[in-house]
Design an enzyme around this catalytic site. Structure first.
Site, PDB file in Angstrom:
ATOM      1  CB  CYS A   1     -21.652  -2.695  -1.179  1.00 56.22           C
ATOM      2  SG  CYS A   1     -21.673  -0.954  -1.643  1.00 56.22           S
TER       3      CYS A   1
ATOM      4  CG  HIS B   1     -20.669   0.060   2.456  1.00 49.41           C
ATOM      5  ND1 HIS B   1     -20.167  -0.731   1.433  1.00 49.41           N
ATOM      6  CD2 HIS B   1     -20.860  -0.783   3.515  1.00 49.41           C
ATOM      7  CE1 HIS B   1     -20.052  -1.977   1.862  1.00 49.41           C
ATOM      8  NE2 HIS B   1     -20.473  -2.032   3.118  1.00 49.41           N
TER       9      HIS B   1
END
EC number: 3.4.19.12
Length: 490
Positions: free
Chosen positions: A138, A441
């Protein structure tokens, strides 16, 4: 083992199927477990060890050898690898999987329907394309989506001619990398170009940047493995390597020549970092003046430093504030961070300045001025800092403007700038969700043709300015506002 249906790799020795290198790496573990020798008295010494070193990606049909740690293009004399490929293709097209294909088409159609939006009463397609997560990637996806929305930077790469890495008999076929080709045939610029071309076409719901990630593994060893990485660190490595590759000749064509032919980038706006100018330095390159004054004799030292981004501290008085709506004390703004970066400060005992007049290290003050602003101003907020034993995250909300960021007061010679040359509008924001640098994330917000999108790996959704403004930004990308025609005459 992990029941993952992403990136299945089949062992060409025993036909067992495991997840590939970009998921949980169980195919690699299978290879490692098979390194234990099997003793069999009937076999010769050469046949004692059964090694499951070669496997095939069932999605792309590329063959990988773990002993060589590389993709391979050669086949056996009997062409067994090609037979496996044909067999897998036949399975895909067989009646056995027709029902599965029907279900997949229904899912794809529903996801394409969800990509329709209403603009001024008429329905149009949402042309944004997500990026698949290849196993904690990510950090890479958020940076790629942000860069893809910086129009001048993205258009330059998309307009580059395609580079054929292999010629002769394999020309026009899919490229399978092999160690014998050497690293010279691995092109970050080419894979970056292909990835940018795949975005914003609307032809698919998500694109898998496997080829680009493979090149990243090749030329940036720091990012090998499946652990979470720092998005800012990746962005700097990516821009530095793109800059280095663009400087050299590739496939007989000098990229610097292509850059000079690009009418959008004038020579006067180039900033050189490590050699000749490229699109990287022409877009992101600025210059800082570092001014140090000796407090004992008053000697002043000036140094000019090129930069691609500015890393800003969040002032200590704001670090305990965690949310935007918290009422205790004033809210931290981007201007506070910029002021902290450029304000005069006294260097501590560990940073004593070597004064050439005093001929010894003395107490001194330091101040930064911006001598030249870039076309795209990249601001990195230092959210991670080291304590005695671990790296903590500063979770403070920092208020930032979506348009009209005025940088004139930080310029060395503001009187020489035009009326709107110091104004910047936000184009992208990278956000880190979670508490630690090695976890959490990354997602990105970016503006495209007047609309804001939220990029969360494969998922792309429309959002609004209010939501963007509430984000706890980690990296901010601001584009220089273009002066209106005739503005200088007024």
């Amino acid at each position: 083992v992990c029941r993952s249906n992403k990136s299945p790799w089949v062992c060409l020795t025993c036909s067992s199927v495991h997840c590939g290198r970009y998921v949980n790496g169980h195919a690699k573990k299978h290879y490692e477990d098979a390194q234990i020798p099997i003793t069999n008295h009937k076999k010769t010494e050469k046949q004692e060890k059964v090694q499951h070193t070669v496997c095939m990606d069932c999605s792309s049909y590329s063959t990988y050898c773990y002993r060589c740690d590389d993709f391979v293009v050669n086949d056996t004399k009997l062409g067994l690898v090609q037979k496996v490929r044909e067999h897998l293709q036949n399975l895909e097209n067989s009646a056995f999987t027709s029902d599965r294909h029907r279900k997949r088409k229904l899912l794809e159609n529903s996801s394409l329907n969800s990509k329709l939006l209403k603009v001024n009463g008429s329905t149009t397609a949402l042309c944004a394309t997500g990026l698949r997560n290849l196993g904690n990637t990510c950090f890479m996806n958020a940076i790629l989506q942000s860069l893809s929305n910086i129009q001048q930077f993205c258009c330059y790469f998309k307009e580059l001619p395609a580079v054929e890495l292999r010629n002769g008999k394999t020309a026009g076929r899919r490229t399978y990398h092999t160690r014998s080709q050497g690293d010279n045939n691995v092109s970050l610029v080419e894979e970056f170009r292909k990835t940018l071309c795949a975005l914003w076409q609307g032809s698919q719901t998500a694109f898998s940047p496997e080829s680009l990630f493979y090149v990243v593994w090749k030329i940036m060893p720091n990012f090998r493995g499946y652990q979470q990485q720092d998005a800012h660190e990746f962005m700097r490595y990516l821009l530095d390597h793109l800059h280095l590759e663009l400087q050299g000749g590739f496939n007989g064509v000098s990229r610097s020549v292509i850059l000079q032919e690009n009418s959008n980038l004038s020579a006067s706006n180039k900033c050189c970092i490590n050699g000749a100018s490229t699109v990287v330095t022409a877009i992101f390159g600025g210059i800082l003046q570092n001014e140090v004054n000796c407090l004992i004799c008053g000697t002043e030292s000036r140094k000019f430093d090129p930069f691609l981004d500015l890393s800003l501290d969040i002032p200590s008085q704001f670090r305990n504030k965690r949310t935007k709506n918290q009422e205790s004390g004033p809210m931290c703004t981007l201007r506070d961070c910029l002021r902290s970066f450029t304000d005069l400060e006294e260097l501590d005992e560990t940073e004593l300045y070597m004064c050439h007049k005093c001929k010894k290290k003395q107490k001194s003050t330091k101040k930064f001025w911006i001598q030249k602003l870039p076309k795209v101003l990249c601001l990195h907020l230092k959210r991670f800092h080291w304590t005695a034993y671990l790296r903590n995250k500063v979770d403070t909300y920092v208020e930032f403007p979506l348009r009209g960021l005025d940088m004139k007061c930080y310029l060395l010679e503001p009187e020489n700038s035009g009326p709107e040359s110091c104004l910047y509008d936000l184009v992208a924001v990278v956000v880190h969700h979670g508490s630690g640098v090695g976890s959490g994330h990354y997602t990105a917000y970016a503006a495209h043709e007047g609309r804001w999108f939220h990029f969360n790996d494969s998922t792309v959704t429309l959002t609004d300015e209010e939501t963007v403004g509430k984000a706890k930004a980690y990296i901010l990308f601001y584009v220089e506002r273009q002066a209106k025609p005739g503005a200088e005459k007024l």
